[in-house]
Design a protein around this motif. Structure first.
Motif, short mmCIF file in Angstrom:
data_model
loop_
_atom_site.label_atom_id
_atom_site.label_comp_id
_atom_site.label_asym_id
_atom_site.label_seq_id
_atom_site.Cartn_x
_atom_site.Cartn_y
_atom_site.Cartn_z
N ALA A 172 38.98 45.62 43.64
CA ALA A 172 39.42 46.47 42.53
C ALA A 172 39.14 45.76 41.22
O ALA A 172 38.97 44.53 41.19
N ILE B 169 39.70 40.75 46.33
CA ILE B 169 40.24 41.85 45.51
C ILE B 169 39.17 42.92 45.40
O ILE B 169 38.10 42.68 44.83
N PRO C 29 40.70 44.91 37.25
CA PRO C 29 42.08 44.56 36.86
C PRO C 29 42.97 45.77 36.58
O PRO C 29 44.18 45.71 36.82
N LEU D 108 42.84 34.11 45.77
CA LEU D 108 42.25 35.43 45.46
C LEU D 108 40.97 35.30 44.65
O LEU D 108 40.45 36.28 44.12
N THR D 109 40.48 34.06 44.53
CA THR D 109 39.18 33.84 43.91
C THR D 109 38.10 34.34 44.86
O THR D 109 38.22 34.19 46.07
N SER D 110 37.03 34.93 44.32
CA SER D 110 35.94 35.42 45.20
C SER D 110 35.19 34.24 45.81
O SER D 110 34.97 33.23 45.14
N SER E 262 37.36 31.24 38.67
CA SER E 262 36.04 31.87 38.80
C SER E 262 35.42 31.68 40.19
O SER E 262 34.81 32.62 40.71
N THR F 297 44.60 32.61 34.52
CA THR F 297 45.00 33.89 33.90
C THR F 297 43.85 34.42 33.04
O THR F 297 43.98 34.66 31.85
N LYS G 251 45.26 31.76 26.52
CA LYS G 251 45.17 33.00 27.31
C LYS G 251 46.47 33.32 28.04
O LYS G 251 46.61 34.39 28.62
N LEU H 105 40.80 21.93 40.67
CA LEU H 105 42.20 22.00 40.22
C LEU H 105 43.18 21.47 41.26
O LEU H 105 44.17 20.83 40.90
N GLY I 76 43.47 37.34 36.84
CA GLY I 76 44.71 36.59 37.00
C GLY I 76 45.81 37.14 36.11
O GLY I 76 46.99 37.21 36.50
N TRP J 214 49.63 29.09 34.94
CA TRP J 214 48.89 27.98 34.32
C TRP J 214 47.46 28.48 34.11
O TRP J 214 46.90 29.18 34.96
N ASN J 215 46.89 28.15 32.96
CA ASN J 215 45.48 28.46 32.72
C ASN J 215 44.86 27.31 31.94
O ASN J 215 45.51 26.69 31.11
N ARG J 216 43.57 27.04 32.26
CA ARG J 216 42.88 25.94 31.59
C ARG J 216 42.92 26.12 30.07
O ARG J 216 43.23 25.20 29.33
N THR J 217 42.61 27.34 29.60
CA THR J 217 42.69 27.63 28.17
C THR J 217 44.06 28.22 27.91
O THR J 217 44.33 29.38 28.23
#
Ligand code: NAP
Length: 294
Positions: free
Chosen positions: A122, A120, A124, A93-95, A67, A10, A37, A75, A14, A31-34
């Motif tokens: 676009a 994606i 955000p 959807l990661t580049s 990223s 996120t 956020k 992950l 995300g 879920w996000n590592r940090t």
């Protein structure tokens, strides 16, 4: 019944993806590592999973947006996580690159999950709007089965083919086009600044010239797709016309000490084509001289 969705990652993008799913009424686990956020999304009703494994368990569709593919692998490539994916749809959807997408598709398919790989197209702020464009490659049936979910992410989410590398290949192609325009703009700014032309004058003149350039781009793609490289009555401009004007630009840049490396690169392609006898051919003939070694 609406599908349950998990969004892993996120960050800026995300968060936009998860936010638009929440707005469309999907039960969304994140879920996000940090962890901090995830707070704004939690306030909008997202369920924050304590681990990737639990996040994967919670959703029927798992959207990943971190990223890069190395982060995705770090992950997901654990036995407990990959066994939780069986029977689910993973939407990456990661580049990444086309080969990265093919490798990921094989990895997920071997573990009993369906896999769509996306690009994606676009920022955000476009996500969840009618103009939001996302390209997805992989099994058509998986795309069709969840078109309502994809519609929530943007009004222009398209299936671009079953071969999993196609979305990332199109992403790189469109970025090449975009950077051509953005770096071209940097050169135009440098030329104007060195010649003391105001940048709002550049902006005004560009809006008059842009439709001409759009027409040239469309014509170049069309002529290349049909191999119409020789000049004909419909040719808009020949290589010789471009070559002449390019020499003027190069001379100006040289005299004003503007970095010429990108334009020298254009010139090298033009010179290869001219050496092969294409001086008076359509600009599209240059498309044959992009491959290294040609
Ligand atoms: P961002 O704001 O920097 O977010 C990056 C996300 O990746 C964060 O959630 C971050 O977690 C996570 N991450 C990075 N390394 C990780 C690791 N080793 N393990 C776990 N999580 C990790 O970037 P973004 O703009 O959202 O971009 C995300 C993806 O979308 C990229 O692939 C980007 O190319 C693509 N994309 C972005 C845009 C755009 O306009 N922003 C447009 C098209 C495509 P932390 O929060 O813990 O750091």
């Amino acid at each position: 019944m609406k599908s349950t969705i998990t969004v892993i990652g996120t960050g800026r993008m995300g968060s936009a993806l998860a936010g638009s799913l929440l707005q469309a009424g999907y039960r969304t686990t994140i879920w996000n590592r940090t962890r901090q956020k995830t707070d704004p999304l939690a306030k909008l009703g997202a369920i924050v999973a304590p681990s990737v494994e639990e996040a994967v368990h919670a959703g029927e569709i798992i959207i990943v947006n971190v990223s890069d593919y190395e982060a995705t692998k770090a992950l997901l490539h654990h036995d407990a996580v990959s066994s939780a994916m069986r029977g689910k749809l993973i939407v990456e959807l990661t580049s990444g690159t086309p080969s990265g997408a093919r490798e990921a598709a094989e990895w997920h398919t071997k573990r009993g999950a369906s896999y769509l790989d996306g690009a994606i197209m676009a920022t955000p702020d476009y996500i969840g709007t009618d103009a939001g464009t996302i390209l997805l490659a992989g099994p058509r049936a998986a795309f069709d089965a969840h078109s309502d979910v994809f519609r929530a992410l943007g009004g222009n989410v398209q299936h671009v083919g079953e071969e999993p590398g196609r979305a990332n290949a199109l992403d790189s192609a469109l970025l090449a086009l975009m950077w051509g325009a953005l770096f071209g703009t940097l050169h135009a700014i440098a030329v104007c600044q060195s010649e003391e032309i105001e940048l709002d004058e550049l902006a005004r003149q560009w809006s008059a010239t842009a439709p001409v350039v759009d027409g040239l781009v469309a014509d170049l793609i069309k002529r290349t797709s049909t191999g119409r490289f020789a000049s004909d009555t419909e040719t808009l401009s020949s290589i010789s016309a471009h070559h002449g004007s390019m020499q003027h630009l190069m001379e100006l840049m040289q005299s004003r000490k503007i970095d010429r490396s990108v334009v020298d690169g254009y010139d090298a392609i033009v010179k290869r084509a001219i050496a092969a006898g294409h001086l008076h051919d359509d600009f599209a003939a240059l498309s044959q001289y992009l491959m290294v070694g040609k």
